[in-house]
Structure formats: structure tokens, C-alpha cells
Design an enzyme around this catalytic site. Structure first.
Site, PDB file in Angstrom:
ATOM      1  N   GLY A 123       0.819  -1.216   0.000  1.00  0.00           N
ATOM      2  CA  GLY A 123       0.000   0.000   0.000  1.00  0.00           C
ATOM      3  C   GLY A 123       0.847   1.259   0.000  1.00  0.00           C
ATOM      4  N   THR A 125       0.420   3.860  -3.141  1.00  0.00           N
ATOM      5  CA  THR A 125      -0.270   4.891  -3.922  1.00  0.00           C
ATOM      6  C   THR A 125      -1.552   5.366  -3.227  1.00  0.00           C
ATOM      7  OG1 THR A 125       0.538   3.759  -5.884  1.00  0.00           O
ATOM      8  CG2 THR A 125      -1.143   5.423  -6.230  1.00  0.00           C
ATOM      9  N   THR A 131       1.926   9.783  -8.119  1.00  0.00           N
ATOM     10  CA  THR A 131       3.339   9.459  -8.222  1.00  0.00           C
ATOM     11  C   THR A 131       4.184  10.205  -7.184  1.00  0.00           C
ATOM     12  OG1 THR A 131       2.975   9.193 -10.587  1.00  0.00           O
ATOM     13  CG2 THR A 131       5.236   9.407  -9.885  1.00  0.00           C
ATOM     14  N   GLU A 245      11.797  -4.694  -7.917  1.00  0.00           N
ATOM     15  CA  GLU A 245      10.445  -4.687  -8.516  1.00  0.00           C
ATOM     16  C   GLU A 245      10.520  -4.377 -10.011  1.00  0.00           C
ATOM     17  OE1 GLU A 245       6.452  -2.607  -7.023  1.00  0.00           O
ATOM     18  OE2 GLU A 245       7.867  -1.187  -7.853  1.00  0.00           O
TER      19      GLU A 245
HETATM   20  C1  LIG Z   1      -3.914  -2.136 -11.976  1.00  0.00           C
HETATM   21  C2  LIG Z   1      -3.001  -1.345 -11.093  1.00  0.00           C
HETATM   22  C3  LIG Z   1      -2.375  -1.954 -10.029  1.00  0.00           C
HETATM   23  C4  LIG Z   1      -1.578  -1.216  -9.156  1.00  0.00           C
HETATM   24  N1  LIG Z   1      -1.049  -1.818  -8.035  1.00  0.00           N
HETATM   25  C5  LIG Z   1      -0.497  -1.059  -7.066  1.00  0.00           C
HETATM   26  C6  LIG Z   1      -0.143  -1.610  -5.800  1.00  0.00           C
HETATM   27  O1  LIG Z   1      -0.298  -2.814  -5.557  1.00  0.00           O
HETATM   28  N2  LIG Z   1       0.336  -0.791  -4.827  1.00  0.00           N
HETATM   29  C7  LIG Z   1       0.508   0.564  -5.038  1.00  0.00           C
HETATM   30  O2  LIG Z   1       0.943   1.248  -4.112  1.00  0.00           O
HETATM   31  N3  LIG Z   1       0.203   1.123  -6.241  1.00  0.00           N
HETATM   32  C8  LIG Z   1      -0.296   0.347  -7.239  1.00  0.00           C
HETATM   33  N4  LIG Z   1      -0.645   0.913  -8.455  1.00  0.00           N
HETATM   34  C9  LIG Z   1      -0.458   2.332  -8.648  1.00  0.00           C
HETATM   35  C10 LIG Z   1       0.582   2.679  -9.690  1.00  0.00           C
HETATM   36  O3  LIG Z   1       1.864   2.481  -9.168  1.00  0.00           O
HETATM   37  C11 LIG Z   1       0.315   4.115 -10.136  1.00  0.00           C
HETATM   38  O4  LIG Z   1      -0.907   4.117 -10.866  1.00  0.00           O
HETATM   39  C12 LIG Z   1       1.410   4.692 -10.960  1.00  0.00           C
HETATM   40  O5  LIG Z   1       2.589   4.812 -10.193  1.00  0.00           O
HETATM   41  C13 LIG Z   1       1.028   6.068 -11.518  1.00  0.00           C
HETATM   42  O6  LIG Z   1       0.512   6.866 -10.496  1.00  0.00           O
HETATM   43  P1  LIG Z   1      -0.909   7.589 -10.658  1.00  0.00           P
HETATM   44  O7  LIG Z   1      -1.886   6.593 -11.159  1.00  0.00           O
HETATM   45  O8  LIG Z   1      -1.255   8.261  -9.388  1.00  0.00           O
HETATM   46  O9  LIG Z   1      -0.668   8.638 -11.796  1.00  0.00           O
HETATM   47  P2  LIG Z   1      -0.311  10.182 -11.637  1.00  0.00           P
HETATM   48  O10 LIG Z   1       0.828  10.350 -10.690  1.00  0.00           O
HETATM   49  O11 LIG Z   1      -1.564  10.922 -11.374  1.00  0.00           O
HETATM   50  O12 LIG Z   1       0.197  10.480 -13.099  1.00  0.00           O
HETATM   51  C14 LIG Z   1      -0.711  10.536 -14.225  1.00  0.00           C
HETATM   52  C15 LIG Z   1       0.107  10.659 -15.505  1.00  0.00           C
HETATM   53  O13 LIG Z   1       0.891  11.855 -15.444  1.00  0.00           O
HETATM   54  C16 LIG Z   1       2.253  11.554 -15.635  1.00  0.00           C
HETATM   55  N5  LIG Z   1       3.062  12.422 -14.741  1.00  0.00           N
HETATM   56  C17 LIG Z   1       2.846  12.699 -13.427  1.00  0.00           C
HETATM   57  N6  LIG Z   1       3.815  13.515 -12.976  1.00  0.00           N
HETATM   58  C18 LIG Z   1       4.662  13.739 -14.005  1.00  0.00           C
HETATM   59  C19 LIG Z   1       5.857  14.493 -14.158  1.00  0.00           C
HETATM   60  N7  LIG Z   1       6.395  15.177 -13.157  1.00  0.00           N
HETATM   61  N8  LIG Z   1       6.466  14.483 -15.372  1.00  0.00           N
HETATM   62  C20 LIG Z   1       5.938  13.800 -16.417  1.00  0.00           C
HETATM   63  N9  LIG Z   1       4.806  13.068 -16.320  1.00  0.00           N
HETATM   64  C21 LIG Z   1       4.174  13.042 -15.133  1.00  0.00           C
HETATM   65  C22 LIG Z   1       2.438  10.091 -15.274  1.00  0.00           C
HETATM   66  O14 LIG Z   1       3.504   9.545 -15.993  1.00  0.00           O
HETATM   67  C23 LIG Z   1       1.094   9.501 -15.679  1.00  0.00           C
HETATM   68  O15 LIG Z   1       1.142   9.111 -17.019  1.00  0.00           O
HETATM   69  C24 LIG Z   1      -1.372   0.166  -9.381  1.00  0.00           C
HETATM   70  C25 LIG Z   1      -1.973   0.778 -10.497  1.00  0.00           C
HETATM   71  C26 LIG Z   1      -2.791   0.049 -11.333  1.00  0.00           C
HETATM   72  C27 LIG Z   1      -3.473   0.751 -12.480  1.00  0.00           C
END
Ligand SMILES: Cc1cc2nc3c(=O)[nH]c(=O)nc-3n(C[C@H](O)[C@H](O)[C@H](O)COP(=O)(O)OP(=O)(O)OC[C@H]3O[C@@H](n4cnc5c(N)ncnc54)[C@H](O)[C@@H]3O)c2cc1C
Length: 387
Positions: A123, A125, A131, A245
Site C-alpha cells: 500500500g 499509492t 506518483t 520490482e
Molecule cells: C492495476 C493497477 C495496479 C496497481 N497496483 C499497485 C499496488 O499494488 N500498490 C501501489 O501502491 N500502487 C499500485 N498501483 C499504482 C501505480 O503504481 C500508479 O498508478 C502509478 O505509479 C502512476 O501513479 P498515478 O496513477 O497516481 O498517476 P499520476 O501520478 O496521477 O500520473 C498521471 C500521468 O501523469 C504523468 N506524470 C505525473 N507527474 C509527471 C511528471 N512530473 N512528469 C511527467 N509526467 C508526469 C504520469 O507519468 C502519468 O502518465 C497500481 C496501479 C494500477 C493501475
């Protein structure tokens, strides 16, 4: 399609392929329709000892190097199965192994190795921080012998199919740390005890079957003995496991790419249109050949990252590049595979559209391609930080 390697782990690969043959396309299609968890598959992997391959022998595991874990995951994907159901156990336990106390290791690792305990949930995100992990809002407030946890995680995969969760929460307010990443701590949450007593899990339906959930903490009590390492240093502990990872997910993507390329090549050889095999047309064979070359290049980067890791380095650039190149290669191969199959690429019974949906994830998770490029730009090329 075979590739030479000094660290090929061919015995493990053969055995995993044999196990996977018991779980053919029909098995995965049925689960996909119902969005159900592959419990039998995960049980078979557990019983065969593959999910505890990285646990040292002294705690009941196989004590093998990370390239063996990568071989297992690559073969699972290559066989058309989905390691996303259980891959996290391989890398989350690294945090416990490296930073947990001896008492914690004794309590959890032998039970995980025996298959009595599942450590599948991770856990990190949150909905509002994304991110930007340092801005996460879930708090763990110390109160005597326990932490009181409040907040929410999102995209916590497999939470409904795990006994334990590795949780990153803020134990010191952001304003009080020297750095934004100070004040975060890692706790082991025993979800069996916590469900209904401050822990709620809600599944999220997604485009592929990945057991995704959101998890709510409403004054959940976690004993202080479940704190991993030092309080406030959790971000560092999580970060130290991220290269593992990235490499393991990259190995999965290489396995996916090989599956797509095998399918595309076989179909292009067999399918006859205009009285000749479609694969005789360069317009069909070149995209497959290009995807193959890109898969092989990614595979070499995965191998380099694994070798560096096993020689004692923590290869950030190579692990990140391996993840990005392999995710790109698997998605390219997926796209080419659909195109080669024409209309049949969209038919459920061919499994291609399912695998296409599954491998798309790795452009975004566990780290998105943009963030890998930012890392390389800043830390390898010396360009200004962009965020
Ligand atoms: C099916 C699935 C399973 C997952 N499993 C887990 C899990 O088990 N545990 C966990 O903790 N998380 C998990 N995640 C979360 C995953 O790690 C995040 O979705 C991923 O890191 C992206 O974060 P976000 O979705 O909040 O996107 P955001 O951070 O909101 O970003 C959205 C978009 O903007 C871009 N972006 C953001 N900031 C910048 C920047 N500074 N420069 C350029 N581009 C940028 C990103 O590249 C992305 O394309 C999972 C996600 C999915 C969809």
C-alpha cells in the site's frame, strides 16, 4: 524462440512451463470474465515453492538469486498465464528481509515460505498524491504500544487475497521533516485481524483482471512491533526494493513479448490469404521482426540489470531502463500480434486481446514511463529536475 544465457535457470524454466501448462487459456478466460482471482494457480506456484524462491534457506525458502525469480516470472507470462496475481510477494518481502528485525523475519518468513501466510499487498499509492509519494496523506500516529492509522490507499493490488500488507504511512508531519521524504514509515498490517476493525477493502473494476482495490483505514490499530526498521525512514526502505520490482516486472514483460511473438509468427506462417501465407508479405513480417529485435534488446538490458544486482550493486539506471524497454517491447509485440491476426486478434478465444489488456498496464505501473525518463534525464544525464 530460445535465447542463450549463462544464468538461464533452464531447469526452473522447464518446471514452471510444465506447471503453467495445467492452466491453459480457458482457465484465464473464465477468470477474466468473472474478474476472479486465480487462486488455484497461485496455490500451485506456492506449493512448488516458486513464490518463496528469494527467501533465504534459513527461513525455509530456496535462497536463490533474483535472476531465478525473474526466470519464474518470465516463464509464467511466456506461457500465457498472469504473474500479476502474485508477483508482489517476490519483491515486497525484500523490504522485510533487508530492514525487518530478526523477530519479524522469524514470525513471517517461514510461514510465507510454507504457504501459510500471503504477503501480496503493498500500500503506497494514494488518490490525491499519485506518483508524488512524499505527499501521501495516510497517517500512523503513535499511541503507546500501537499506531493509529487513518487514511486511504488506492490501486492496492491483491488486498483481498493477501494476509499481510506492507503499508507506507506518515508518522511525522511533512512540515517537521528536513526532507519531504522524511517521516514516512513502513508497517506490516495483518489484514486478517484488521478487517472490519478499521480496515475496509473495496474492489475496483479495471480493463484487465488484476484484483485492484482501494483500502480505507479508519483509526486502525497496528502494534508498534509491526514497524519495519526505524520510524521515519520508510521511504528509503521502499525505495531500496524498487529496483528489484522494476527488474522482475521487466522480466514479465519480456515473457509477454515472447508469447505475442510466438503467436504472431505461428499465425503469419499458417494463415493463407490471396493464396499464400500472410507472413510472406513484408508488410506483415517486418513489424514482427522489429518487435523481436526490440524484445531481444530489452532482454539484454534486463539481464545486465540482474547481473549488476547480483554482483552487489543497486543498479537504478539499468533497472529503470530494463522496465521501460521491456514494457515498450511487450506492448509493441502485443499490438503487432493483434494486427497480424486481423479480426481474430479481437476474438476472446485467441487470448490475444486479454494479454494485450494485461500487458498495457506496465506502461503505467508500478512506475510510469514518464517518471523513468525523468529519472534518467536527471540522475544519469545531469539535466535539471523537471518536477
Ligand atoms: C492495476 C493497477 C495496479 C496497481 N497496483 C499497485 C499496488 O499494488 N500498490 C501501489 O501502491 N500502487 C499500485 N498501483 C499504482 C501505480 O503504481 C500508479 O498508478 C502509478 O505509479 C502512476 O501513479 P498515478 O496513477 O497516481 O498517476 P499520476 O501520478 O496521477 O500520473 C498521471 C500521468 O501523469 C504523468 N506524470 C505525473 N507527474 C509527471 C511528471 N512530473 N512528469 C511527467 N509526467 C508526469 C504520469 O507519468 C502519468 O502518465 C497500481 C496501479 C494500477 C493501475
Amino acid at each position: 524462440m530460445t535465447t542463450p544465457s549463462a544464468e538461464n535457470h533452464s531447469d526452473i524454466r522447464d518446471a514452471v512451463a510444465k506447471l503453467c501448462a495445467r492452466f491453459p487459456g480457458e482457465y484465464w478466460r473464465d477468470l477474466d470474465r468473472r474478474m476472479a482471482y486465480p487462486a488455484d494457480f497461485v496455490q500451485a506456484l506456492t506449493e512448488a515453492g516458486y513464490l518463496s524462491i528469494l527467501i533465504p534457506e534459513v527461513y525455509g525458502g530456496a535462497g536463490l538469486p533474483i535472476s531465478a525469480a525473474a526466470a519464474v516470472l518470465e516463464e509464467i507470462q511466456r506461457a500465457g498465464c498472469n504473474g500479476g496475481a502474485c508477483h508482489a510477494q517476490m519483491y515486497t518481502m525484500g523490504t522485510l528481509l533487508r530492514h525487518g528485525s530478526e523477530a519479524q523475519k522469524q514470525r513471517y518468513l517461514p510461514a510465507i515460505a510454507e504457504g501459510k501466510l500471503r504477503l501480496q499487498a503493498f500500500g503506497v499509492t494514494e488518490p490525491s498524491s499519485g506518483t508524488d509519494t512524499a505527499s501521501l496523506k495516510t497517517t500512523a500516529r503513535r499511541d503507546g504500544e500501537r499506531f493509529i492509522v487513518r487514511g486511504q490507499k488506492i490501486w492496492t493490488s491483491r488486498a483481498e487475497h493477501s494476509d499481510l500488507m506492507l503499508l507506507l504511512a506518515r508518522t511525522t508531519p511533512l512540515s517537521e521533516g528536513r526532507k519531504r521524504t522524511d517521516g514516512l514509515s513502513v508497517l506490516i498490517v495483518d489484514m486478517r485481524e484488521a478487517l472490519g476493525k478499521g480496515l475496509t477493502i473495496r474492489p475496483i473494476r479495471t480493463m484487465m483482471n488484476h484484483a485492484a482495490t482501494e483500502v480505507f483505514f479508519d483509526d486502525l490499530e497496528v502494534p508498534t512491533e509491526n514497524l519495519i526498521g526505524a520510524e521515519g525512514k520508510g521511504f528509503r526502505y521502499i525505495l531500496s526494493g524498487m529496483n528489484a520490482e522494476r527488474m522482475l516486472i521487466a522480466a514479465e514483460c519480456v515473457g509477454d513479448a515472447k508469447w505475442f511473438l510466438d503467436k504472431a509468427s505461428a499465425y503469419a506462417r499458417d494463415r493463407r490469404v490471396f493464396d499464400r501465407p500472410i507472413g510472406q508479405n513484408q508488410g506483415v513480417q517486418f513489424p514482427i521482426a522489429r518487435a523481436y529485435a526490440n524484445m531481444r534488446a530489452a532482454e539484454l538490458m534486463v539481464r545486465e540489470a540482474l547481473q549488476l544486482y547480483e554482483s552487489g550493486a543497486n543498479p537504478g539506471p539499468e533497472a529503470n531502463m530494463a522496465k521501460m524497454l521491456a514494457a515498450d517491447a511487450s506492448f509493441e509485440a502485443a499490438n503487432v500480434c493483434i494486427q497480424t491476426h486481423g479480426g481474430f486478434g479481437f476474438a476472446e478465444e485467441y487470448d490475444i486481446e486479454r494479454k494485450f489488456r494485461e500487458t498495457r498496464l506496465y506502461q503505467v505501473a508500478p512506475i510510469s514511463t514518464n517518471l523513468i525518463l525523468s529519472y534518467l534525464a536527471e540522475h544519469v544525464l545531469g539535466l535539471p529536475r523537471s518536477y
